[in-house]
Design a protein around this motif. Structure first.
Motif, mmCIF file in Angstrom:
data_model
loop_
_atom_site.group_PDB
_atom_site.id
_atom_site.type_symbol
_atom_site.label_atom_id
_atom_site.label_comp_id
_atom_site.label_asym_id
_atom_site.label_seq_id
_atom_site.Cartn_x
_atom_site.Cartn_y
_atom_site.Cartn_z
ATOM 1 N N TYR A 44 0.738 -2.099 -14.472
ATOM 2 C CA TYR A 44 0.197 -1.311 -13.374
ATOM 3 C C TYR A 44 1.109 -0.143 -13.013
ATOM 4 C CZ TYR A 44 -3.131 -5.091 -12.995
ATOM 5 O OH TYR A 44 -4.122 -6.008 -13.288
ATOM 6 N N LEU A 45 2.026 0.210 -13.924
ATOM 7 C CA LEU A 45 2.965 1.300 -13.662
ATOM 8 C C LEU A 45 2.325 2.668 -13.838
ATOM 9 C CD1 LEU A 45 5.931 1.930 -12.958
ATOM 10 C CD2 LEU A 45 6.406 1.988 -15.418
ATOM 11 N N GLY A 46 1.294 2.737 -14.698
ATOM 12 C CA GLY A 46 0.684 4.031 -14.994
ATOM 13 C C GLY A 46 1.641 4.922 -15.755
ATOM 14 N N ASN A 47 1.625 6.200 -15.457
ATOM 15 C CA ASN A 47 2.450 7.169 -16.181
ATOM 16 C C ASN A 47 3.631 7.628 -15.333
ATOM 17 O OD1 ASN A 47 2.575 8.342 -18.802
ATOM 18 N ND2 ASN A 47 2.111 10.349 -17.911
ATOM 19 N N LEU A 48 4.082 6.762 -14.429
ATOM 20 C CA LEU A 48 5.191 7.132 -13.545
ATOM 21 C C LEU A 48 6.427 7.519 -14.346
ATOM 22 C CD1 LEU A 48 6.114 7.291 -10.539
ATOM 23 C CD2 LEU A 48 6.926 4.934 -10.799
ATOM 24 N N LEU A 49 6.698 6.776 -15.407
ATOM 25 C CA LEU A 49 7.793 7.098 -16.331
ATOM 26 C C LEU A 49 7.191 7.195 -17.723
ATOM 27 C CD1 LEU A 49 10.565 4.706 -14.954
ATOM 28 C CD2 LEU A 49 10.512 7.201 -14.757
ATOM 29 N N PRO A 50 6.869 8.392 -18.199
ATOM 30 C CA PRO A 50 6.134 8.549 -19.462
ATOM 31 C C PRO A 50 6.815 7.897 -20.657
ATOM 32 C CG PRO A 50 6.141 10.606 -18.232
ATOM 33 C CD PRO A 50 7.077 9.684 -17.519
ATOM 34 N N GLU A 51 8.147 7.864 -20.681
ATOM 35 C CA GLU A 51 8.832 7.278 -21.834
ATOM 36 C C GLU A 51 8.625 5.772 -21.927
ATOM 37 O OE1 GLU A 51 10.157 8.733 -18.994
ATOM 38 O OE2 GLU A 51 12.336 8.750 -19.306
ATOM 39 N N HIS A 77 0.836 -1.209 0.000
ATOM 40 C CA HIS A 77 0.000 0.000 0.000
ATOM 41 C C HIS A 77 0.867 1.254 0.000
ATOM 42 C CE1 HIS A 77 -3.503 -2.523 0.501
ATOM 43 N NE2 HIS A 77 -2.921 -3.108 1.528
ATOM 44 N N SER A 78 1.951 1.187 -0.762
ATOM 45 C CA SER A 78 2.923 2.280 -0.835
ATOM 46 C C SER A 78 3.267 2.560 -2.300
ATOM 47 C CB SER A 78 4.193 1.919 -0.052
ATOM 48 O OG SER A 78 3.894 1.641 1.306
ATOM 49 N N PRO A 79 2.305 3.099 -3.076
ATOM 50 C CA PRO A 79 2.560 3.314 -4.508
ATOM 51 C C PRO A 79 3.607 4.394 -4.751
ATOM 52 C CG PRO A 79 0.507 4.358 -3.832
ATOM 53 C CD PRO A 79 0.969 3.540 -2.662
ATOM 54 N N ALA A 80 4.437 4.164 -5.747
ATOM 55 C CA ALA A 80 5.380 5.194 -6.181
ATOM 56 C C ALA A 80 4.597 6.274 -6.922
ATOM 57 C CB ALA A 80 6.438 4.588 -7.086
ATOM 58 N N THR A 81 4.675 7.488 -6.432
ATOM 59 C CA THR A 81 3.930 8.596 -7.036
ATOM 60 C C THR A 81 4.807 9.524 -7.859
ATOM 61 O OG1 THR A 81 4.199 9.895 -5.004
ATOM 62 C CG2 THR A 81 2.180 8.575 -5.226
ATOM 63 N N ARG A 82 6.101 9.537 -7.541
ATOM 64 C CA ARG A 82 7.017 10.433 -8.262
ATOM 65 C C ARG A 82 8.439 9.931 -8.084
ATOM 66 N NH1 ARG A 82 9.655 15.387 -6.821
ATOM 67 N NH2 ARG A 82 8.662 15.328 -4.753
ATOM 68 N N ILE A 83 9.241 10.095 -9.132
ATOM 69 C CA ILE A 83 10.653 9.725 -9.062
ATOM 70 C C ILE A 83 11.507 10.961 -9.286
ATOM 71 C CG2 ILE A 83 12.511 8.428 -10.187
ATOM 72 C CD1 ILE A 83 10.441 6.267 -10.866
ATOM 73 N N GLU A 84 12.399 11.242 -8.354
ATOM 74 C CA GLU A 84 13.419 12.268 -8.544
ATOM 75 C C GLU A 84 14.653 11.594 -9.130
ATOM 76 O OE1 GLU A 84 14.480 15.090 -5.457
ATOM 77 O OE2 GLU A 84 12.647 14.543 -4.371
ATOM 78 N N ARG A 85 15.002 11.976 -10.347
ATOM 79 C CA ARG A 85 16.166 11.373 -10.974
ATOM 80 C C ARG A 85 17.424 12.116 -10.540
ATOM 81 N NH1 ARG A 85 13.829 9.629 -16.949
ATOM 82 N NH2 ARG A 85 11.620 9.730 -16.378
ATOM 83 N N GLY A 86 18.542 11.422 -10.603
ATOM 84 C CA GLY A 86 19.792 12.036 -10.210
ATOM 85 C C GLY A 86 20.793 10.991 -9.786
#
Length: 427
Positions: A239-246, A206-215
């Motif tokens: 089930y990844l959704g649009n977390l990484l649009p590419e 119950h801990s979905p990834a909502t945003r990734i900070e790259r670096g």
């Protein structure tokens, strides 16, 4: 065990007990953060932990919630497109590596089951069933192709032989893969998760990834926390959704439907599938089925492009089941569910790296039980600095769908209609 977070499937109803897992709250730091606790993520995490990495897994719902806990449960070798398609897509050297890996996934599953004592009803033997001479010719060619890569576990079945395997008069023959097989897919995922935790890995549900900070040290944000890592493995698939649009631009979620009967009598079950093998037919839009440990028939098929949930799954799949087994006309259906898999245009998996430290594997295209376990090993190898096999998969072309996401569904459905028409006409 309470399985209310899972869809109302036979697998959820018969799942092994598993511990409650925490929600990520606050900050965590790790060597590798894995997004997704399906087979790809679990396999990657387990291989990394076995080699001394500190691993944290983030799961949006529960372990095996997606395709890993809803699929047909069949151990089928190779890929959604076979090795000959790989040979036409990459260099000879890379095709050789990918071809050799086509038979590794089943071995990994069996090793995991034995090493960690996973109770998932593992059975050996899988059958490809042919309706037409053209399909039999394809199976003969497939046998030659696989044997060229050193795989010697196939046996062609004529009309009489296949009727000793499956009580259906629609098939003219088939092929037995003695190293194929079937499992309770959700219990396999739950067992792998417990193996991860036994080695010190941490899984947050119950801990979905909502945003990734790259670096240099990517950070994965969840609703109540965040994980800072040296490396990130993205394993969300459909089930990844649009977390990484590419990644979303080059793939499309699709739904497949499964039904499960009430328990059959011992005599009925033995008559339907005397050797307890799993079966899939050779059509483009194929049907697949097997017996559960408690002698239910699990029958799946059909594809819904764009992953919409049909209003009446039983109405779609029961006629297919009865076409195969008319003797089940009075048998009750107790479970019906749908699950999403991720389709690529080539129907070959997409593996790669974004920047220097974000790795991914996606797009099993309906053929993921064995491939995902190979993918986990390959991703773990790459993070350990052994990238030859990773690079081979990464060399497969990643095509965007014609017309982008807006037109991917109608174009794919049109293509499927064309091939299913060819199946019906036997051409």
């Amino acid at each position: 065990m309470t399985n209310t977070a899972y869809p109302d499937s036979y697998y959820a109803a018969s799942a092994n007990r598993t511990p409650l897992r925490p929600v990520l709250e606050g900050e965590a730091e790790t060597d590798v953060c894995v997004v997704g606790a399906g087979y790809t993520g679990l396999s990657t995490a387990l291989f990394l932990l076995e080699h001394g990495f500190k691993v944290t897994v983030l799961e949006a719902v529960k372990v095996g919630f997606g395709a890993s806990g809803r699929n047909g449960g069949q151990i089928v070798n190779s890929y959604s497109r076979d090795i000959d398609a790989v040979e036409n897509s990459v260099s000879i050297e890379k095709a050789k590596l990918i071809g050799e890996m086509a038979f590794e996934g089943g071995r990994i599953i069996r090793d995991r089951v034995a090493r960690y004592g996973i109770q998932c009803d593992l059975k050996d033997g899988g059958v490809f069933a042919a309706f037409t001479p053209k399909q039999m010719n394809h199976l003969q060619a497939q046998q030659r192709l696989w044997e060229r890569y050193g795989y010697e576990h196939l046996e062609l079945l004529d009309g009489d032989a296949i009727r000793h395997v499956v009580a259906c008069d629609n098939y003219i023959g088939g092929m037995l893969d003695k190293q194929g097989g079937h499992i309770h897919p959700l219990n396999l995922a739950l067992g792998e998760a417990e193996a991860i935790e036994s080695l010190g890995g941490v899984i947050y549900e119950h801990s979905p990834a909502t945003r990734i900070e790259r670096g240099a040290n990517p950070i994965v944000h969840t609703p109540q926390g965040r994980v800072k890592a040296k490396f990130l493995v993205v394993a969300g698939n459909a089930y990844l959704g649009n977390l990484l649009p590419e990644l979303a631009a080059k793939s499309m979620p699709c739904g497949t439907q499964v039904i499960t009967t009430e328990p059959l009598s011992e005599e009925m079950a033995r008559n339907l599938l005397p050797q307890d093998y799993c079966v899939e037919d050779c059509n483009y839009l194929l049907d697949y089925y097997r017996l559960s440990a408690d002698k239910r028939l699990i029958y799946g098929g059909g594809v819904v492009y764009g992953a919409r949930d049909p209003a009446n799954i039983e109405a779609i799949i029961r006629p297919k089941m009865l076409k195969t087994f008319p003797q089940l006309k009075d048998v009750k259906i107790e479970y019906a569910w749908t699950g999403n898999f991720l389709l690529t245009l080539s129907r070959l998996p997409q593996v790669g790296r974004l920047g220097e430290n974000i790795y991914y594997s996606q797009g099993c295209s309906g053929h993921g039980v064995t491939y995902t376990h190979v993918a986990g090993k390959v991703l773990a190898e790459a993070l350990r600095g052994q990238a030859e096999r990773f690079d081979a998969f990464a060399s497969l072309p990643h095509y965007p769908f014609p017309g982008g996401q807006a037109l991917s569904v109608p174009f794919s459905a049109l293509g499927a209609w064309y091939y299913s028409l060819r199946d019906r006409l036997g051409i």
